[in-house]
Design an enzyme around this catalytic site. Structure first.
Site, PDB file in Angstrom:
ATOM      1  CG  ASP A  69      39.868  78.445 -47.168  1.00 57.81           C
ATOM      2  OD1 ASP A  69      38.889  77.758 -47.520  1.00 57.81           O
ATOM      3  OD2 ASP A  69      40.242  79.476 -47.757  1.00 57.81           O
TER       4      ASP A  69
HETATM    5  N1  URA Z   1      37.195  83.191 -48.037  1.00 56.58           N
HETATM    6  C1  URA Z   1      38.324  82.482 -48.181  1.00 56.58           C
HETATM    7  O1  URA Z   1      39.045  82.640 -49.165  1.00 56.58           O
HETATM    8  N2  URA Z   1      38.635  81.597 -47.226  1.00 56.58           N
HETATM    9  C2  URA Z   1      37.898  81.401 -46.099  1.00 56.58           C
HETATM   10  O2  URA Z   1      38.268  80.596 -45.257  1.00 56.58           O
HETATM   11  C3  URA Z   1      36.729  82.162 -45.968  1.00 56.58           C
HETATM   12  C4  URA Z   1      36.385  83.042 -46.937  1.00 56.58           C
END
Ligand code: URA
Length: 235
Positions: free
Chosen positions: A101
Site C-alpha cells: 500500500d
Molecule cells: N497488507 C496490507 O494491509 N498492506 C500492505 O501493504 C501489505 C499487506
C-alpha cells in the site's frame, strides 16, 4: 513470451515501435515472416529483425526499499510509482511482485520474469511474507492462536491461511509491535486481519519475502540487484 515483448527485451525499441516493425513484415521467426505481436515465442527460436538475429537480454531481479507515499504501480497516480527510483533501462517494463500500500514501507521485489514473480504471488506456492506491524492497541496472546486458525475477513468466502504472529519485546513492552508471517496476499490483508480482531494497523513494513531479507544498508528509495542465490531461492 509474446513476440512484441521479446523484441523489446532484445532491442531498444518500445512496444509500439516493435509492433510497427512487425506490421511492416521485418520480423522472421525460424525463417518465416510473422506479423502478429501476440505470437508466443521461445528464446530457442531463431528470431531476426531486418535480418539481424535477436538475443533477449537476461531477466532482471531487483530488491527495493519502498519509501512512504509511493505506489506499486507501473504508472504514476496521485503518488509516484516506485519504478521512478529504479534508474535502469526501460524500468517501466518491469513489474512488482507483490504490491504494498501507499503507506506501507519495506521490501519490494521487481522483475521482468513473470514466471518468477508468479512463485511469489500465487497463494498455491505459499511463499512467506514477513511484516513488522505497529498497532493502535496492545495485542492479546489469544490472537496468536486466532491467526494460526485463520480469521474471517469481510467480503471473503474462506478463512485466512495459517499465519504466525510473534509479539516483539520492546523497551516499554506495550505489546503494540508484532511480526506477522503470512503466505497469501489478499487486498490490504494485514490491515484487514487486525481489523477482524478489533485492532488497527498504524504502521506496516515488509521485512522478508521467502528467504530474501531487505538489505539493512538499503535506505528508503534505494535498490540493488538480487544475488544469484536470492533469485534461485524463489521457486
Ligand atoms: N497488507 C496490507 O494491509 N498492506 C500492505 O501493504 C501489505 C499487506
Amino acid at each position: 513470451m509474446r513476440l512484441d515483448k521479446f523484441i523489446c527485451k532484445s532491442t531498444e525499441l518500445t512496444r509500439t515501435e516493435a509492433k510497427k516493425s512487425l506490421k511492416r513484415g521485418k520480423l522472421k521467426v525460424n525463417g518465416e515472416v510473422i506479423t502478429n505481436a501476440a505470437t508466443q515465442v521461445h528464446e530457442n527460436n531463431h528470431i531476426t529483425l531486418n535480418g539481424q538475429e535477436l538475443q533477449a537480454r537476461s531477466s532482471r531481479y531487483i530488491m527495493m526499499h519502498k519509501p512512504l507515499d509511493t505506489i506499486c504501480s507501473n504508472v504514476d497516480e496521485v503518488h509516484p510509482s516506485l519504478l521512478n527510483f529504479v534508474d535502469v533501462d526501460k524500468a517501466f517494463d518491469l513489474h512488482i511482485a507483490g504490491r504494498l500500500d501507499v503507506d506501507t514501507t519495506g521490501l519490494v521485489l521487481i522483475t521482468d520474469d513473470g514466471r518468477w514473480s508468479h512463485n511469489i504471488i500465487s497463494p498455491k506456492k505459499q511463499c512467506n511474507k514477513i511484516y513488522r506491524v505497529w498497532l493502535r492497541d496492545p495485542v492479546e496472546q489469544s490472537i496468536i492462536q486466532e491467526f494460526k486458525d485463520g480469521v474471517q475477513l469481510q467480503g471473503e468466502n474462506s478463512l485466512t491461511k495459517p499465519a504466525e504472529l510473534v509479539i516483539v519485546e520492546t523497551d516499554n513492552n506495550d505489546y503494540r509491535e508484532v511480526l506477522l508471517t503470512i503466505t497469501e496476499g489478499k487486498y490490504h490483508q494485514v490491515k484487514r486481519m487486525f481489523a477482524a480482531v478489533r485492532n488497527r494497523v498504524v504502521g506496516l513494513h515488509r521485512e522478508q519475502i521467502g528467504e530474501i531479507k531487505l538489505g539493512e544498508n538499503l535506505a528508503p528509495g534505494e535498490w540493488r540487484y538480487l544475488t544469484k542465490d536470492e533469485v534461485e531461492s524463489i521457486n
